[in-house]
Design a protein around this motif. Structure first.
Motif, PDB file in Angstrom:
ATOM      1  N   HIS A 107      -9.535  -0.671   0.827  1.00 23.70           N
ATOM      2  CA  HIS A 107      -8.118  -0.380   0.220  1.00 23.70           C
ATOM      3  C   HIS A 107      -7.790   0.867  -0.013  1.00 23.70           C
ATOM      4  O   HIS A 107      -6.628   1.274   0.391  1.00 23.70           O
ATOM      5  CB  HIS A 107      -7.953  -1.326  -1.193  1.00 23.70           C
ATOM      6  CG  HIS A 107      -8.192  -2.677  -0.936  1.00 23.70           C
ATOM      7  ND1 HIS A 107      -7.385  -3.457  -0.423  1.00 23.70           N
ATOM      8  CD2 HIS A 107      -9.451  -3.430  -1.510  1.00 23.70           C
ATOM      9  CE1 HIS A 107      -7.883  -4.731  -0.465  1.00 23.70           C
ATOM     10  NE2 HIS A 107      -9.065  -4.696  -0.907  1.00 23.70           N
ATOM     11  N   TYR A 167       0.667  -1.120   0.021  1.00 22.98           N
ATOM     12  CA  TYR A 167       0.010   0.024   0.050  1.00 22.98           C
ATOM     13  C   TYR A 167       1.053   1.167   0.046  1.00 22.98           C
ATOM     14  O   TYR A 167       0.558   2.128  -0.650  1.00 22.98           O
ATOM     15  CB  TYR A 167      -0.941  -0.056   1.228  1.00 22.98           C
ATOM     16  CG  TYR A 167      -1.966  -1.155   1.435  1.00 22.98           C
ATOM     17  CD1 TYR A 167      -3.055  -0.988   0.421  1.00 22.98           C
ATOM     18  CD2 TYR A 167      -1.936  -2.143   2.187  1.00 22.98           C
ATOM     19  CE1 TYR A 167      -4.253  -1.792   0.380  1.00 22.98           C
ATOM     20  CE2 TYR A 167      -3.215  -3.009   2.167  1.00 22.98           C
ATOM     21  CZ  TYR A 167      -4.086  -2.929   1.352  1.00 22.98           C
ATOM     22  OH  TYR A 167      -5.053  -3.714   1.367  1.00 22.98           O
ATOM     23  N   VAL A 184      -3.838   3.371   1.164  1.00 15.09           N
ATOM     24  CA  VAL A 184      -2.713   3.822   0.345  1.00 15.09           C
ATOM     25  C   VAL A 184      -2.224   5.215   0.694  1.00 15.09           C
ATOM     26  O   VAL A 184      -3.179   5.999   1.374  1.00 15.09           O
ATOM     27  CB  VAL A 184      -3.341   3.804  -1.100  1.00 15.09           C
ATOM     28  CG1 VAL A 184      -3.439   2.354  -1.621  1.00 15.09           C
ATOM     29  CG2 VAL A 184      -4.301   4.573  -1.442  1.00 15.09           C
ATOM     30  N   LEU A 235      -3.970   2.890  -7.245  1.00 21.50           N
ATOM     31  CA  LEU A 235      -4.661   1.620  -6.913  1.00 21.50           C
ATOM     32  C   LEU A 235      -5.818   1.505  -7.912  1.00 21.50           C
ATOM     33  O   LEU A 235      -6.704   2.421  -8.278  1.00 21.50           O
ATOM     34  CB  LEU A 235      -5.404   2.206  -5.388  1.00 21.50           C
ATOM     35  CG  LEU A 235      -6.298   1.172  -5.037  1.00 21.50           C
ATOM     36  CD1 LEU A 235      -5.800  -0.299  -4.328  1.00 21.50           C
ATOM     37  CD2 LEU A 235      -7.137   1.915  -3.923  1.00 21.50           C
TER      38      LEU A 235
END
Length: 212
Positions: free
Chosen positions: A163, A140, A167, A146
């Motif tokens: 997710h 990440y 990041v 992403l």
């Protein structure tokens, strides 16, 4: 486990099971439309049911090729950038490949689920997490982009947001419909991005253009 069985190959990184390599146009994500030499490495233990490269899952089905040879072929093409994909390239020690590419001043881009520690120095890392095996924490932190694949509308927007929380602030965010679900998904993805403008839409433009 695959990583144990092929431990020596994975850790050395001087030879890689090559599925295919070819010069084409990048069709997805931030670098869409950019000419690039693709290097597809065999071996993946994630096994997404909608994977469009299942031929790459078993590394034993693909011949081992030295890093020097595959880079030589890339250098002989007009490419100024190389995309390394899979399979799952993070299974391997990619430092030898990165070093060899840098000798020739070629930009190197990585496409990975980030399920294992990413090795090597990269100009751009596209992290595409998969539900079957989440990225390791360090993946990440290294991601420039992403790219989350939307297959199941009821589940995948929420997963994408989870997710995205992990990041960096400068990581670009993309949603991309799984190809077989494109007609079904695209309207919902458009509306989602309009309502959540931190996201961008990635299309598999190479499939619309019918190029490899």
């Amino acid at each position: 486990m695959m990583r144990d069985k092929y431990k020596d190959i994975f850790e050395a990184g001087t030879d890689l099971p090559l599925v295919e390599d070819f010069y084409t146009i990048q069709g997805e994500g931030y670098h869409t439309g950019k000419p690039a030499y693709f290097i597809r490495i065999g071996g993946c233990d994630i096994g997404c049911r909608w994977c469009d490269s299942k031929i790459s899952w078993n590394p034993k089905e693909h011949r081992l090729i030295s890093v020097e040879e595959v880079v030589r072929k890339a250098v002989e093409s007009p490419a100024k950038s190389v995309v390394v994909t899979g399979g799952e390239p993070s299974l391997y020690n990619l430092e030898p490949l990165c070093s060899e590419l840098k000798k020739h001043n070629i930009e190197n881009f990585l496409e990975t689920s980030g399920a294992y520690e990413i090795t090597g120095e990269w100009d751009w890392i596209c992290l595409s997490p998969k539900a079957n095996k989440a990225p390791v924490e360090s993946s990440y932190k290294k991601a420039n982009e992403l790219k989350f694949i939307i297959f199941d509308l009821e589940k995948d927007f929420a997963l994408a947001e989870e997710h995205a929380k992990l990041v960096g602030d400068d990581c670009l965010l993309y949603l991309q419909s799984e190809w077989s679900q494109y007609v079904h998904n695209i309207k919902a993805i458009v509306e989602y991005v309009k309502n959540n403008p931190k996201w961008n839409i990635s299309l598999q433009s190479h499939k619309f253009m019918r190029i490899p």
